[in-house]
Design a protein around this motif. Structure first.
Motif, PDB file in Angstrom:
ATOM      1  N   SER A  88       0.846  -1.178   0.000  1.00  0.00           N
ATOM      2  CA  SER A  88       0.000   0.000   0.000  1.00  0.00           C
ATOM      3  C   SER A  88       0.893   1.242   0.000  1.00  0.00           C
ATOM      4  CB  SER A  88      -0.869   0.000   1.238  1.00  0.00           C
ATOM      5  OG  SER A  88      -0.028  -0.015   2.381  1.00  0.00           O
ATOM      6  N   VAL A  89       0.307   2.373  -0.369  1.00  0.00           N
ATOM      7  CA  VAL A  89       1.055   3.625  -0.305  1.00  0.00           C
ATOM      8  C   VAL A  89       0.247   4.600   0.522  1.00  0.00           C
ATOM      9  CG1 VAL A  89       1.999   5.547  -1.607  1.00  0.00           C
ATOM     10  CG2 VAL A  89       2.099   3.243  -2.558  1.00  0.00           C
ATOM     11  N   VAL A  90       0.854   5.107   1.588  1.00  0.00           N
ATOM     12  CA  VAL A  90       0.154   6.079   2.428  1.00  0.00           C
ATOM     13  C   VAL A  90       0.960   7.369   2.467  1.00  0.00           C
ATOM     14  CG1 VAL A  90      -0.729   6.588   4.732  1.00  0.00           C
ATOM     15  CG2 VAL A  90      -0.845   4.246   3.841  1.00  0.00           C
ATOM     16  N   VAL A  91       0.304   8.457   2.113  1.00  0.00           N
ATOM     17  CA  VAL A  91       0.955   9.768   2.141  1.00  0.00           C
ATOM     18  C   VAL A  91       0.186  10.617   3.142  1.00  0.00           C
ATOM     19  CG1 VAL A  91       1.516  11.822   0.799  1.00  0.00           C
ATOM     20  CG2 VAL A  91       1.653   9.562  -0.266  1.00  0.00           C
ATOM     21  N   GLU A  92       0.950  11.219   4.075  1.00  0.00           N
ATOM     22  CA  GLU A  92       0.279  12.043   5.077  1.00  0.00           C
ATOM     23  C   GLU A  92       0.851  13.448   5.110  1.00  0.00           C
ATOM     24  OE1 GLU A  92       0.758   9.714   8.554  1.00  0.00           O
ATOM     25  OE2 GLU A  92      -1.051   8.534   8.175  1.00  0.00           O
ATOM     26  N   GLN A  93      -0.029  14.414   4.954  1.00  0.00           N
ATOM     27  CA  GLN A  93       0.327  15.839   5.087  1.00  0.00           C
ATOM     28  C   GLN A  93       1.603  16.207   4.318  1.00  0.00           C
ATOM     29  OE1 GLN A  93      -1.231  18.628   6.440  1.00  0.00           O
ATOM     30  NE2 GLN A  93      -2.894  17.153   6.139  1.00  0.00           N
ATOM     31  N   LEU A  94       1.672  15.720   3.089  1.00  0.00           N
ATOM     32  CA  LEU A  94       2.851  16.009   2.271  1.00  0.00           C
ATOM     33  C   LEU A  94       2.852  17.475   1.860  1.00  0.00           C
ATOM     34  CD1 LEU A  94       5.267  14.797   0.629  1.00  0.00           C
ATOM     35  CD2 LEU A  94       3.668  14.549  -1.254  1.00  0.00           C
ATOM     36  N   ARG A  95       4.041  18.072   1.962  1.00  0.00           N
ATOM     37  CA  ARG A  95       4.181  19.474   1.597  1.00  0.00           C
ATOM     38  C   ARG A  95       5.510  19.637   0.885  1.00  0.00           C
ATOM     39  NH1 ARG A  95       2.424  24.438   3.415  1.00  0.00           N
ATOM     40  NH2 ARG A  95       4.021  26.053   3.213  1.00  0.00           N
TER      41      ARG A  95
END
Lengths: 373, 567
Positions: free
Chosen positions: A3-10
């Motif tokens: 799976s790919v989880v991206v959190e609050q990427l900036r």
């Protein structure tokens, strides 16, 4: 596969924010599209996942593992580039075998290392191990390129090059397959065939795939879920049908398919029906809203041309045909209703007559098909 | 921490090594020579870092530092005279080169003059001949026993037509052998100046020659000025011609500097002359960049314009004859060297008294070592510059390293003799006593020729798209592996063309060879120079012919490589 989880990427480039508040939760085996106009940050998002850009803040997890500390060559993401980025000095076989060579290189002692390097510079000098040979030929067979293994990539057609790029990414058995506008260099017909090919392979291998595109039709026809992006932010994530029937903003309504978007004012709300005033016309919708100034969205195919005397559901209005376009199975009318211009699609069956420009027609739309945002 | 770790793996380490190389062999020597111009005696830079005692000595040296050397330059002495003479020479040469090149460039760019292709081809010949061979050719043509002098006397002249051992002699050699450096940029300048303006002028009734003077010529002026500066710099830095031809009473800065260090071991004097040479060359380089600022000729010439070529016989025939005369002189010079190389004896006659291959036999039996040395040294310099240039262009193009970009332009500016002196001084003592070794010689050659190599590799590197490299990395390759297996092979054509150029120029190299080559490593250029100095003209001639043939063959190979690439 992971799976790919991206959190609050900036992500900022020299002080300018190009990505913010990016949250993605892509499941194992899912085909996920990043859709948006050029410059919306979709490619930057993908490059952050691949490791070619380092995020200013936020976390990225591939297969439940934080990849922040991993260099791009340690992430095991297969990537298909927009330009394919095939190695022009290698033949098809050597291109596909590249990642397998690298794997061998990592395990080898110094003496073997020299052998592998030599092979990567000239594959005629040092032979491939049997299992590598088999693996490459298997994947080439899979993408129907067996006969072209010994050709230089420049001798192949666009579609074949595309399949080499795909095979090269797949052979490394990546956790996730990243595709950056992979079909944009192909002609229309080939694009349709490749869509099916990619979808078939993705489902066969059950490989998690992230697909970047600016073409909504491409995203709608291939992806399990789509994230629509604009100006470095995600506007909405959903299945294709979700996005089409419940767009959360007029941008999405317009970007995903064609829409009639009309500004109006809510004048009444009773019996589960909201009445909206548009110009000197009233229209009813089943959507509930607390706002007063709203926009009404109606898909062109949801507007019916009413024959005389037929039931009108309450939402009926007259208009003048400005322009008729014959599209094969449908006819598209540009109709002027009051001060607004509407697009209306009607199905066309052989024998039907196409209405003339300038003629007046009655249009109707059921309140279930009128969306308020 | 993570960043730190990444910098110290693979490619980061290579970058450090490249920086260290430039620091050690370019920056420190140049700084050191600047310091020596104050202290008047060589300072031991590396020793000072290692031993405290040495550091004390160095500090004492600085305490005794004076401005005497700088004063002596401006007091009217031999140094000042040398500088003035050199500037005068460069000025005369660049002026005359302009005058000679204007008609030829116009002829090539704008007319259908007879023999245009032949003349264009012959105009490249002077470029492949090292200047000390041209200078020596002038001695055997115009000297007391030269055939020109013979003809001149037969025609009733007295003494020599011109004395090669003089300022005029040096200037003439430089004019006729440096003019091609100016010719091609000027041809380009004439091609770009807007033809429609000329047509407008003619349309208004102006005659052809009037149009040339009032429109064509002024439009080409900026291009010409910058070309003149190129010639000025080339002439100012040239060592081969003056070292052979300068009489002992003529001070020229390059010769003075050479004599100070090779003859008198006067460190301070050599240092101050080196500093002055670099300063002058730097100013010229700056001026040239200043002139070209905002005038991008590349983009202009990229737009193909149809130029109507003049077919006016009254114009083209005189230009053709004039151009033929100009290219004839270098060709005659080379023919003379060739004749001398196969002559039994050649006194004061128009032709040798007999012919023999004996001189070549001598070379191949007793001087084979010099040829071998040249080849080994050139090969060494080639390998070193290929490696460094490949990585430098990678850092410059991919990582936008402006520092390295700047470092590789520095050797373009610093005259060879100045760079040689800086290296000799810096590596003269332990712990890094390298002066007099083949190693430092190879390094000197490499750094001198690196700009040409880097230009070639940066060009190919720019043509390789970034995503090809990213694809390799994405497939698991480290940056270094990607460089070796993908970028390297793709750069090969550019590297090959560049490395032949390096090889050729190292074989031709004069100043560094004469100044730095130890006896056991004497290359061909040094052997020729010593033979000329000993007046052993026949073997010098034979060796020169071999050298020029080698250069011609390699140059043709390089042209073929880079030409075959483009198509």
């Amino acid at each position: 596969m992971g799976s790919v989880v991206v959190e609050q990427l900036r992500k900022e480039f020299s002080g300018v924010t190009v990505l913010q508040n990016i949250d993605l939760d892509i499941k194992e085996g899912e085909f996920f599209a990043l859709l948006g106009p050029s410059g919306c940050g979709k490619t930057t998002t993908m490059r952050c996942i691949a490791g070619f850009e380092s995020p200013t803040s936020g976390t990225i997890k591939i297969g439940n593992k934080d990849v922040a500390k991993l260099a791009p060559n340690e992430r095991n993401c297969g990537m298909v580039f927009q330009s394919y980025a095939l190695f022009p000095h290698m033949n098809v076989f050597d291109n596909v075998a590249y990642s397998l060579n690298i794997k061998e290189l990592r395990k080898a002692n110094l003496f073997k290392k020299i052998g592998v390097y030599t092979r990567m510079l000239n594959s005629k000098l040092v032979k491939y191990p049997k299992e590598v040979e088999k693996k490459v030929m298997d994947i080439l067979e899979y993408v129907e390129l067996t006969d072209h293994a010994k050709k230089l990539t420049s001798e192949l057609s666009g579609g074949q090059q595309q399949r080499v790029a795909l095979a090269r990414a797949l052979v490394m058995e990546p956790e996730v397959l990243l595709m950056d506008e992979p079909l944009s260099n192909l002609d229309l017909k080939l694009r349709h065939t490749m869509r099916n090919t990619i979808r078939r392979i993705q489902q066969d291998m059950k490989i998690t795939t992230i697909f970047v595109t600016h073409d909504q039709e491409e995203a709608m026809s291939m992806a399990d879920r789509i994230a629509v992006m604009k100006d470095g932010e995600i506007l909405q994530i959903g299945t294709p049908t979700d996005l089409y029937s419940n767009p959360k903003s007029s941008f999405i309504a317009d970007f995903v398919g064609t829409s009639n978007i009309l500004p109006g004012k809510v004048v009444a709300s009773e019996n589960g029906l909201t009445t909206v005033q548009i110009g000197n016309q009233k229209i009813q919708s089943v959507t509930k809203t607390d706002k007063k100034d709203i926009q009404v969205i109606i898909r062109p195919e949801n507007i019916n041309v009413l024959s005389e005397g037929s039931d009108d559901n309450g939402n009926a209005f007259e208009g003048v045909i400005q322009f008729a376009t014959y599209l094969g199975s449908t006819v598209r009318y540009d109709v002027k209703v009051g001060e607004h211009q509407l697009v209306v699609d009607t199905t066309y069956e052989s024998g039907d007559s196409i209405k003339k420009n300038g003629s007046t027609i009655r249009l109707g739309v059921s309140p279930e098909r009128v969306l308020i945002i | 921490m993570n960043r730190f770790k990444r910098n110290f793996t693979g490619i980061g380490l290579v970058k450090l090594l490249v920086y260290a190389f430039f620091l050690l062999f370019l920056i420190i020597p140049l700084v050191s020579v600047f310091l020596v111009s104050f202290t008047n005696e060589p300072i031991n830079v590396f020793g000072s870092f290692i031993s405290w005692e040495q550091m004390q000595i160095t500090i004492d040296q600085f305490k005794n530092a004076t401005l005497d050397n700088f004063k002596s330059i401006f007091a009217y002495g031999s140094y000042f005279e040398g500088l003035l003479n050199s500037l005068k020479l460069s000025f005369i040469v660049s002026l005359w080169v302009l005058v000679i090149c204007i008609p030829i460039a116009y002829g090539i760019a704008r007319t259908k003059m007879p023999f245009k292709r032949t003349i264009s081809a012959l105009c490249t010949i002077p470029l492949v001949i090292p200047t000390f061979i041209s200078a020596y050719a002038f001695i055997i043509m115009f000297g007391r026993a030269g055939w020109v002098t013979y003809i001149y006397e037969k025609l009733g002249g007295e003494g020599m037509l011109l004395d090669p051992y003089s300022m005029t002699g040096i200037a003439i050699v430089q004019i006729f052998f440096f003019f091609p450096y100016a010719l091609w940029p000027m041809v380009a300048a004439f091609k770009i100046s807007d033809v429609s303006l000329e047509e407008a002028s003619r349309n208004m009734g102006s005659k052809g020659w009037l149009t040339f003077i009032t429109v064509t010529f002024p439009l080409a002026i900026p291009g010409m000025l910058s070309t003149a500066l190129v010639i000025f710099a080339v002439s100012f830095s040239d060592f081969g011609t003056p070292i052979i031809l300068a009489p002992s009473d003529l001070n020229l800065i390059v010769v003075d500097a050479y004599r100070e260090i090779a003859g008198f071991f006067n460190w301070g004097g050599a240092a101050i002359l080196t500093v002055i040479m670099i300063a002058v060359a730097g100013v010229i380089y700056w001026l040239q960049n200043y002139l070209l600022k905002g005038k991008n000729y590349d983009t202009l010439s990229g737009k193909p314009k149809k130029i109507k070529l003049s077919e006016n016989k009254a114009l083209t025939i005189p230009i053709s004859i004039f151009s033929g005369f100009v290219v004839l002189i270098p060709i005659l010079a080379m023919a003379t060297v060739f004749l001398q190389s196969i002559a039994t004896t050649w006194g004061k006659d128009p032709l040798p008294s007999g012919y023999t291959l004996e001189h070549y036999r001598t070379i191949f039996t007793s001087s084979l070592g010099n040829i071998q040395n040249s080849l080994i040294l050139a090969a060494g310099a080639l390998i070193l510059s290929v490696i460094i240039a490949t990585f430098v262009s990678y850092f410059v193009v991919r990582q936008r390293s402006t520092t390295l970009d700047f470092m590789t332009t520095v050797p373009l500016i610093v005259p060879g003799i100045a760079f040689g002196i800086a290296l000799i001084q810096t590596f003269n003592t332990a712990p890094l006593q390298l002066t007099g070794t083949a190693f430092i010689l190879i390094i000197a050659y490499s750094i001198r020729r690196l700009p040409y190599m880097v230009r070639s590799t940066v060009g190919t590197m720019k043509a390789i798209k970034q995503d090809i490299e990213e694809a390799a990395v994405n497939l698991g390759a480290s940056t270094l592996t990607a460089a070796i297996t993908v970028i390297g092979p793709l750069m090969l054509p550019g590297i090959a063309a560049g490395s032949i150029l390096v090889f050729v120029t190292v074989i031709k190299e004069t100043s560094i060879s004469i100044l730095m080559a130890p006896a056991e490593w004497a290359p061909m250029s040094l052997a020729i120079f010593q033979n000329v100095m000993r007046a052993e003209y026949y073997s010098a001639a034979a060796m020169s012919v071999i050298l020029v043939v080698m250069v011609l063959v390699l140059q043709a190979l390089a042209n073929k490589l880079s030409g075959g690439n483009k198509s």
